[in-house]
Design a protein around this motif. Sequence first.
Motif, PDB file in Angstrom:
ATOM      1  N   VAL A  69      22.707  14.540 -17.653  1.00 23.40           N
ATOM      2  CA  VAL A  69      23.635  15.576 -18.030  1.00 23.40           C
ATOM      3  C   VAL A  69      24.821  15.522 -17.382  1.00 23.40           C
ATOM      4  CG1 VAL A  69      21.761  16.708 -19.542  1.00 23.40           C
ATOM      5  CG2 VAL A  69      22.782  17.621 -17.390  1.00 23.40           C
ATOM      6  N   PHE A  70      24.670  15.269 -16.023  1.00 19.92           N
ATOM      7  CA  PHE A  70      25.825  15.344 -15.164  1.00 19.92           C
ATOM      8  C   PHE A  70      26.331  13.835 -14.751  1.00 19.92           C
ATOM      9  CE2 PHE A  70      24.282  19.532 -13.779  1.00 19.92           C
ATOM     10  CZ  PHE A  70      25.057  20.235 -13.946  1.00 19.92           C
ATOM     11  N   ASN A  71      27.778  13.659 -14.790  1.00 18.73           N
ATOM     12  CA  ASN A  71      28.350  12.296 -14.681  1.00 18.73           C
ATOM     13  C   ASN A  71      28.258  11.891 -13.200  1.00 18.73           C
ATOM     14  OD1 ASN A  71      30.604  13.319 -13.453  1.00 18.73           O
ATOM     15  ND2 ASN A  71      31.592  13.796 -15.358  1.00 18.73           N
ATOM     16  N   TYR A  72      28.708  10.731 -12.712  1.00 19.87           N
ATOM     17  CA  TYR A  72      28.583  10.220 -11.363  1.00 19.87           C
ATOM     18  C   TYR A  72      29.420  11.047 -10.473  1.00 19.87           C
ATOM     19  CZ  TYR A  72      28.782   7.081  -7.440  1.00 19.87           C
ATOM     20  OH  TYR A  72      28.613   6.549  -6.256  1.00 19.87           O
ATOM     21  N   LYS A  73      30.547  11.662 -10.856  1.00 21.22           N
ATOM     22  CA  LYS A  73      31.329  12.611  -9.940  1.00 21.22           C
ATOM     23  C   LYS A  73      30.371  13.740  -9.564  1.00 21.22           C
ATOM     24  CE  LYS A  73      35.771  11.067 -11.661  1.00 21.22           C
ATOM     25  NZ  LYS A  73      37.155  11.297 -12.257  1.00 21.22           N
ATOM     26  N   GLU A  74      29.583  14.069 -10.259  1.00 20.97           N
ATOM     27  CA  GLU A  74      28.855  15.417 -10.104  1.00 20.97           C
ATOM     28  C   GLU A  74      27.361  15.077  -9.664  1.00 20.97           C
ATOM     29  OE1 GLU A  74      30.570  18.369 -13.565  1.00 20.97           O
ATOM     30  OE2 GLU A  74      29.634  16.696 -14.345  1.00 20.97           O
ATOM     31  N   ARG A  75      27.078  14.159  -9.148  1.00 19.63           N
ATOM     32  CA  ARG A  75      25.859  13.424  -8.749  1.00 19.63           C
ATOM     33  C   ARG A  75      25.370  14.371  -7.548  1.00 19.63           C
ATOM     34  NH1 ARG A  75      29.864  10.468  -6.650  1.00 19.63           N
ATOM     35  NH2 ARG A  75      30.203   9.993  -4.464  1.00 19.63           N
ATOM     36  N   LEU A  76      26.193  14.876  -6.754  1.00 23.44           N
ATOM     37  CA  LEU A  76      25.642  16.065  -5.749  1.00 23.44           C
ATOM     38  C   LEU A  76      24.956  16.981  -6.538  1.00 23.44           C
ATOM     39  CD1 LEU A  76      25.248  16.746  -2.647  1.00 23.44           C
ATOM     40  CD2 LEU A  76      27.551  17.955  -2.726  1.00 23.44           C
ATOM     41  N   VAL A  77      25.345  17.720  -7.407  1.00 23.88           N
ATOM     42  CA  VAL A  77      24.858  18.898  -8.366  1.00 23.88           C
ATOM     43  C   VAL A  77      23.665  18.245  -8.995  1.00 23.88           C
ATOM     44  CG1 VAL A  77      25.141  20.209 -10.166  1.00 23.88           C
ATOM     45  CG2 VAL A  77      27.315  19.533  -9.097  1.00 23.88           C
ATOM     46  N   SER A  78      23.537  16.838  -9.323  1.00 21.66           N
ATOM     47  CA  SER A  78      22.082  16.548  -9.885  1.00 21.66           C
ATOM     48  C   SER A  78      21.136  16.513  -8.739  1.00 21.66           C
ATOM     49  CB  SER A  78      22.494  15.125 -10.375  1.00 21.66           C
ATOM     50  OG  SER A  78      23.553  15.257 -11.420  1.00 21.66           O
ATOM     51  N   ILE A  79      21.569  16.070  -7.554  1.00 23.54           N
ATOM     52  CA  ILE A  79      20.421  16.046  -6.514  1.00 23.54           C
ATOM     53  C   ILE A  79      20.129  17.478  -5.746  1.00 23.54           C
ATOM     54  CG2 ILE A  79      20.357  15.542  -4.017  1.00 23.54           C
ATOM     55  CD1 ILE A  79      22.287  13.207  -4.595  1.00 23.54           C
ATOM     56  N   LEU A  80      21.153  18.375  -6.067  1.00 28.29           N
ATOM     57  CA  LEU A  80      20.830  19.804  -5.649  1.00 28.29           C
ATOM     58  C   LEU A  80      19.882  20.241  -6.646  1.00 28.29           C
ATOM     59  CD1 LEU A  80      24.141  21.257  -4.396  1.00 28.29           C
ATOM     60  CD2 LEU A  80      22.019  20.626  -3.070  1.00 28.29           C
ATOM     61  N   PHE A  81      19.887  20.060  -7.924  1.00 26.92           N
ATOM     62  CA  PHE A  81      19.076  20.568  -9.067  1.00 26.92           C
ATOM     63  C   PHE A  81      17.807  19.671  -9.087  1.00 26.92           C
ATOM     64  CE2 PHE A  81      22.672  22.354 -11.685  1.00 26.92           C
ATOM     65  CZ  PHE A  81      21.995  23.539 -12.070  1.00 26.92           C
ATOM     66  N   ALA A  82      17.748  18.681  -8.598  1.00 30.31           N
ATOM     67  CA  ALA A  82      16.323  17.917  -8.364  1.00 30.31           C
ATOM     68  C   ALA A  82      15.477  18.335  -7.303  1.00 30.31           C
ATOM     69  CB  ALA A  82      16.900  16.456  -8.299  1.00 30.31           C
ATOM     70  N   VAL A  83      16.216  18.830  -6.179  1.00 29.91           N
ATOM     71  CA  VAL A  83      15.803  19.452  -4.950  1.00 29.91           C
ATOM     72  C   VAL A  83      15.104  20.959  -5.351  1.00 29.91           C
ATOM     73  CG1 VAL A  83      16.160  20.473  -2.621  1.00 29.91           C
ATOM     74  CG2 VAL A  83      17.086  18.275  -3.383  1.00 29.91           C
ATOM     75  N   PHE A  84      16.016  21.539  -6.227  1.00 28.08           N
ATOM     76  CA  PHE A  84      15.397  22.878  -6.615  1.00 28.08           C
ATOM     77  C   PHE A  84      14.373  22.808  -7.347  1.00 28.08           C
ATOM     78  CE2 PHE A  84      16.376  26.395 -10.019  1.00 28.08           C
ATOM     79  CZ  PHE A  84      15.729  27.214  -9.181  1.00 28.08           C
ATOM     80  N   THR A  85      14.098  21.771  -8.338  1.00 23.60           N
ATOM     81  CA  THR A  85      13.124  21.534  -9.372  1.00 23.60           C
ATOM     82  C   THR A  85      11.711  21.385  -8.120  1.00 23.60           C
ATOM     83  OG1 THR A  85      14.259  20.515 -10.938  1.00 23.60           O
ATOM     84  CG2 THR A  85      12.271  19.931 -10.926  1.00 23.60           C
ATOM     85  N   TYR A  86      11.915  20.179  -7.171  1.00 30.16           N
ATOM     86  CA  TYR A  86      10.825  20.119  -6.628  1.00 30.16           C
ATOM     87  C   TYR A  86      10.490  21.414  -5.610  1.00 30.16           C
ATOM     88  CZ  TYR A  86       7.991  17.926  -2.912  1.00 30.16           C
ATOM     89  OH  TYR A  86       6.887  17.459  -1.920  1.00 30.16           O
ATOM     90  N   ILE A  87      11.282  22.191  -5.129  1.00 33.42           N
ATOM     91  CA  ILE A  87      10.842  23.500  -4.507  1.00 33.42           C
ATOM     92  C   ILE A  87       9.953  24.333  -5.626  1.00 33.42           C
ATOM     93  CG2 ILE A  87      11.745  25.592  -3.449  1.00 33.42           C
ATOM     94  CD1 ILE A  87      14.038  23.963  -2.276  1.00 33.42           C
ATOM     95  N   LEU A  88      10.463  24.434  -6.581  1.00 30.83           N
ATOM     96  CA  LEU A  88       9.543  25.200  -7.763  1.00 30.83           C
ATOM     97  C   LEU A  88       8.296  24.599  -8.107  1.00 30.83           C
ATOM     98  CD1 LEU A  88      12.423  26.315 -10.167  1.00 30.83           C
ATOM     99  CD2 LEU A  88      11.381  27.593  -8.393  1.00 30.83           C
TER     100      LEU A  88
END
Length: 426
Positions: free
Chosen positions: A121-140
């Motif tokens: 749902v995020f574009n390439y320019k917002e890939r850092l946000v995607s990575i942070l959300f993925a890390v957040f998912t893994y922590i949960l």
Amino acid sequence: MSLKKRVRNIIIGEDRYIESWGEYKQVMLSGHFALIGILLCLVYMLFDFSSGNYVSIPVFATSIFFLALSVFIHRQGDHGLANYFMLPTLNITVYLFSASESPNTGAFMFFIVVAVAAFAVFNYKERLVSILFAVFTYILFALAYFIDFSIMPKRAYTEEMLLFHVVVNFTVALPATTMGVYLLISLNHYNAIQLVQSNEMLTKTNSELDRFVYSTSHDLRAPLSSVLGLINIADRTENPQDVKRYLSMMKERVHSLDKFIRDITDYSRNNRLEIVREKVNLSEMAHEIWDSLKFAPEAERINFQVEIPQDAIVESDKNRLRVIMGNLISNAIRYHDLAKAERFIRLQHQMNGKVFYLRVEDNGQGIAPEYHTRIYDMFYRGNEQSKGSGLGLYIVKEALVKLSGSIHLESAPGKGSIFTVKLPKR
């Protein structure tokens, strides 16, 4: 209204549009994830309510509220903010849900869905946000799996119910994940196609630019050189009749130059201006064009026949349609057959479902079959004596491409020509 259209109107709004195809797909996917989350929360809320487990209902109700809020924000046009509501809500809901029951139910599969959603749902320019959300998912996921803590009461299932939940969770998680992966693949495919098309367009533009610079420099200078030559000749003659003849020749050269400049303007406008759709009366437009051309010397003794009803209305780009019709009529005038006593230009039309046909027929000089495909090339002239710019039919073809239309020619030397234009009615 189809289900797909209803869902689209729920997520974006009935009267709202997104110009970018990629952004539209990402917004639709984000909305689908939110709607799926709402549906799952409702199902499990009803399940807990029927089993007497009321503690989890406020949790699911809160999740539904924030997911619905993300859809509402999408409808307002702030799609980035909507994702910032949707993804944390899904992550925390999955965490609370999976931490309250056995890992054997497969609830952990939804962590994969949410991680894929973050990248989709995020574009390439917002890939850092995607990575942070993925890390957040893994922590949960790690908290839910390794730490025995849950806000909601632990659920104990029988073997049959355990199997039922595994099937339900997998049935929902698989297509949801597939949707996200498919979007990423389709966006990559679409971008590749766009790159190929852009390269083809660039090659075409460069080729046309070379021809354009060469031809325009020649066609702009030729009439000016001719006028200067005629001025020099007229300046040296004392015969009023000769001067009058030279002035008439100058006038003809100036008209030729003016027509060429107008063709260049039409070419530029067609490439630059957006399509503006409005209602067009075909009969009125045909008569307006003829009124502007009928006093030309070549139009003398040509019988102009408009066999189009007065109420023939279409919805199209009026300026481009005028250019198409005007060039076809102008060509029919320019290439009429002086040897024929009865000369005519006949306009007809036909409505057929969602398209309409415009037919321009004349009994002029005609075009040999070997030239039928070449006449639409930029600056192509059938012979050296041609007075046209060589842009008319090229502009017609380019305008039809803009309007999703097409053109067909039937012609033979000495018999005349029939140009049939096909365009969407709306």
